[in-house]
Design a protein around this motif. Structure first.
Motif, PDB file in Angstrom:
ATOM      1  N   LEU A  24       0.822  -1.427   0.298  1.00  0.00           N
ATOM      2  CA  LEU A  24       0.304   0.305   0.024  1.00  0.00           C
ATOM      3  C   LEU A  24       0.647   1.305  -0.129  1.00  0.00           C
ATOM      4  N   ARG A  25       0.812   2.285  -0.862  1.00  0.00           N
ATOM      5  CA  ARG A  25       1.403   3.172  -0.696  1.00  0.00           C
ATOM      6  C   ARG A  25       0.316   4.455  -0.416  1.00  0.00           C
ATOM      7  N   THR A  26       0.912   6.293  -0.208  1.00  0.00           N
ATOM      8  CA  THR A  26       0.271   6.675   0.233  1.00  0.00           C
ATOM      9  C   THR A  26      -1.131   7.199  -0.505  1.00  0.00           C
ATOM     10  N   GLY A  27      -2.478   7.785  -0.300  1.00  0.00           N
ATOM     11  CA  GLY A  27      -3.500   7.615  -0.970  1.00  0.00           C
ATOM     12  C   GLY A  27      -4.839   6.255  -1.542  1.00  0.00           C
ATOM     13  N   GLU A  28      -3.340   5.348  -1.263  1.00  0.00           N
ATOM     14  CA  GLU A  28      -4.395   3.806  -1.888  1.00  0.00           C
ATOM     15  C   GLU A  28      -5.135   3.470  -0.494  1.00  0.00           C
ATOM     16  N   HIS A  29      -5.768   2.469  -0.562  1.00  0.00           N
ATOM     17  CA  HIS A  29      -7.410   1.974   0.665  1.00  0.00           C
ATOM     18  C   HIS A  29      -7.143   0.483   0.607  1.00  0.00           C
ATOM     19  N   MET A  30      -7.594  -0.581   1.644  1.00  0.00           N
ATOM     20  CA  MET A  30      -7.419  -1.337   1.646  1.00  0.00           C
ATOM     21  C   MET A  30      -8.949  -1.421   2.854  1.00  0.00           C
ATOM     22  N   LEU A  31      -9.083  -2.895   2.732  1.00  0.00           N
ATOM     23  CA  LEU A  31     -10.982  -3.851   3.341  1.00  0.00           C
ATOM     24  C   LEU A  31     -10.625  -4.380   4.186  1.00  0.00           C
ATOM     25  N   LEU A  32     -10.707  -5.314   5.439  1.00  0.00           N
ATOM     26  CA  LEU A  32     -11.150  -5.352   6.164  1.00  0.00           C
ATOM     27  C   LEU A  32     -12.237  -5.953   6.424  1.00  0.00           C
ATOM     28  N   PRO A  33     -12.293  -7.397   6.562  1.00  0.00           N
ATOM     29  CA  PRO A  33     -13.154  -8.146   7.300  1.00  0.00           C
ATOM     30  C   PRO A  33     -13.841  -7.427   8.945  1.00  0.00           C
TER      31      PRO A  33
END
Length: 405
Positions: A97-106
């Motif tokens: 992941l980089r600045t400005g990106e996004h992730m999803l967690l359960p």
């Protein structure tokens, strides 16, 4: 008088033991410095492909052996060893992941994964959202143009919901997202994370595994792993691993290597005891719900059965389950129940020889609604290797003391 050259002689003694020593357990190699034959050899050696050794942090025969055996366990091709399961999670997120990106967690993810997202990752400008682990539609709706990484857990932490892992991995494939599974519960034994359908067509991109749990088996080692099958992804993770300076001790690697041959036997034994106790607890008046993916009616049971159930028998599951204590019994009574247990010790982690218990305050741990979980206080049990009858007797006396039944 002592020979003044003795210290030098002890350090540079010429004796080398003969080759050919073979024993059931691999040797323990511990090193920071690795010696080269000459400058040309030093310049020629390469550690990235495991073809040679350059520095202890980049691998020894002991750690390389453990990595390869863990690949065999989970069905991967590349493995990295890190100081804990949480370190494995951090390595993955920081690498991908980089600045400005996004992730999803359960929403039912391992708590420290959420804390890392709220803390360091947010400070680095990396966004995140939680998704309902029991809804493929909710996961799809939360994917943004800047989403790069989806974390998966099967089952979820504490409340043990088993998601439709196949559908979620398919969705990630369709959207071009990297999906990483926390495979600590499955341990490479309940299902094959890189071959979910059994035909090699569908699998996760990477797994993280808290080797602290089943691979160690003794409750005395902190270690984690990251396993992949894609060489490019594996190298990306390895370079982050190198830049972060992550490594494990030779003695800890030895301990996990010594425990691996018995992992299937321990997993099966703890599974049998856990299911028997979960079924018994389901009949107790103070218990409103039992959360065990292998039990009919537990959230996600159908998904567990499809992935882990097999063609015959009862399938495979870890020795971990939770119960919901009827809300008629308050927190004080629940704490008294846990305190009254004698064989079950109060403590985090699982997979070791000793049974453990922890009560949880579920509302503080969840962002999404949990209609699949009944009202009450959640208590998680991690089953060890004690005799089933003794554990049941311990539960019975504690139930009587705390709830009168």
């Amino acid at each position: 008088m002592t020979d003044p050259q003795l210290p030098t002689h002890l350090i540079h003694h010429p004796y080398q033991p003969p080759a050919g020593f073979v024993a059931p357990q691999p040797a323990v190699h511990k090193a920071s410095t690795v010696i080269f034959e000459n400058v040309a050899a030093m310049r020629a050696r390469q550690w990235l492909d495991k073809s040679s050794y350059t520095y202890g942090l980049h691998g020894t025969p002991t750690t390389f052996t453990l990595e390869e055996r863990l690949c065999a366990l989970e069905g991967g091709l590349q493995c990295l060893l890190v100081p804990s399961g949480l370190a494995a999670i951090a390595n993955v997120s920081l690498s991908l992941l980089r600045t400005g990106e996004h992730m999803l967690l359960p929403d039912n993810a391992y708590g420290p994964n959420k804390t890392l997202a709220h803390g360091e990752l947010a400070q680095f400008g990396i966004g995140h959202d939680g998704y309902d682990p029991m809804s493929i539609d909710d996961l799809a709706a939360r994917i943004r143009p800047e989403t790069r990484l989806v974390w998966l857990e099967a089952p979820g932490s504490v409340t043990m919901e088993f998601p439709d892992l196949v559908a979620m991995v398919r969705l990630c494939r369709e959207r071009g997202l990297i999906c990483v599974l926390d495979n600590t519960w499955g341990a490479g034994l309940a299902f094959r994370p890189f071959d979910l359908l059994g035909d090699g067509a569908l699998g996760v991109d990477a797994t993280v595994h808290a080797l602290t749990k089943y691979p160690s088996g003794g409750g005395d080692v902190l270690m984690g792993s990251i396993i992949t099958r894609d060489p490019g992804l594996g190298m990306r993770l390895k370079l982050t691993h190198m830049r972060l300076g992550l490594g494990v001790s030779g003695n800890d690697a030895e301990t996990v290597l010594r425990s691996l041959p018995s992992i299937a036997l321990r997993y099966q034994a703890q599974d049998r005891t856990a299911r028997a106790l979960a079924r018994w607890l389901a009949e107790q008046p103070a218990v409103a719900q039992v959360l065990h993916p292998a039990m009919q009616g537990s959230p996600g049971h159908a998904s567990w059965k499809a992935l882990c159930g097999g063609d015959q028998g009862e399938g495979v599951a870890a020795g971990l389950f939770s119960v919901v204590i009827d809300p008629a019994h308050g927190q004080e009574a629940v704490d008294r129940f846990c305190d009254s247990l004698q064989l079950f010790k109060i403590g985090y982690s699982w997979g070791g020889p000793m049974s453990l218990v922890v009560p949880y305050e579920l509302p503080s741990m969840r962002g999404c609604a949990t209609p699949q979980i009944r009202s009450g206080t959640v208590v998680r049990f991690a089953i060890g290797l004690e005799a089933q009858a003794d554990l049941r007797a311990d539960l019975q006396q504690a139930l009587t003391q705390a709830f009168g039944a």
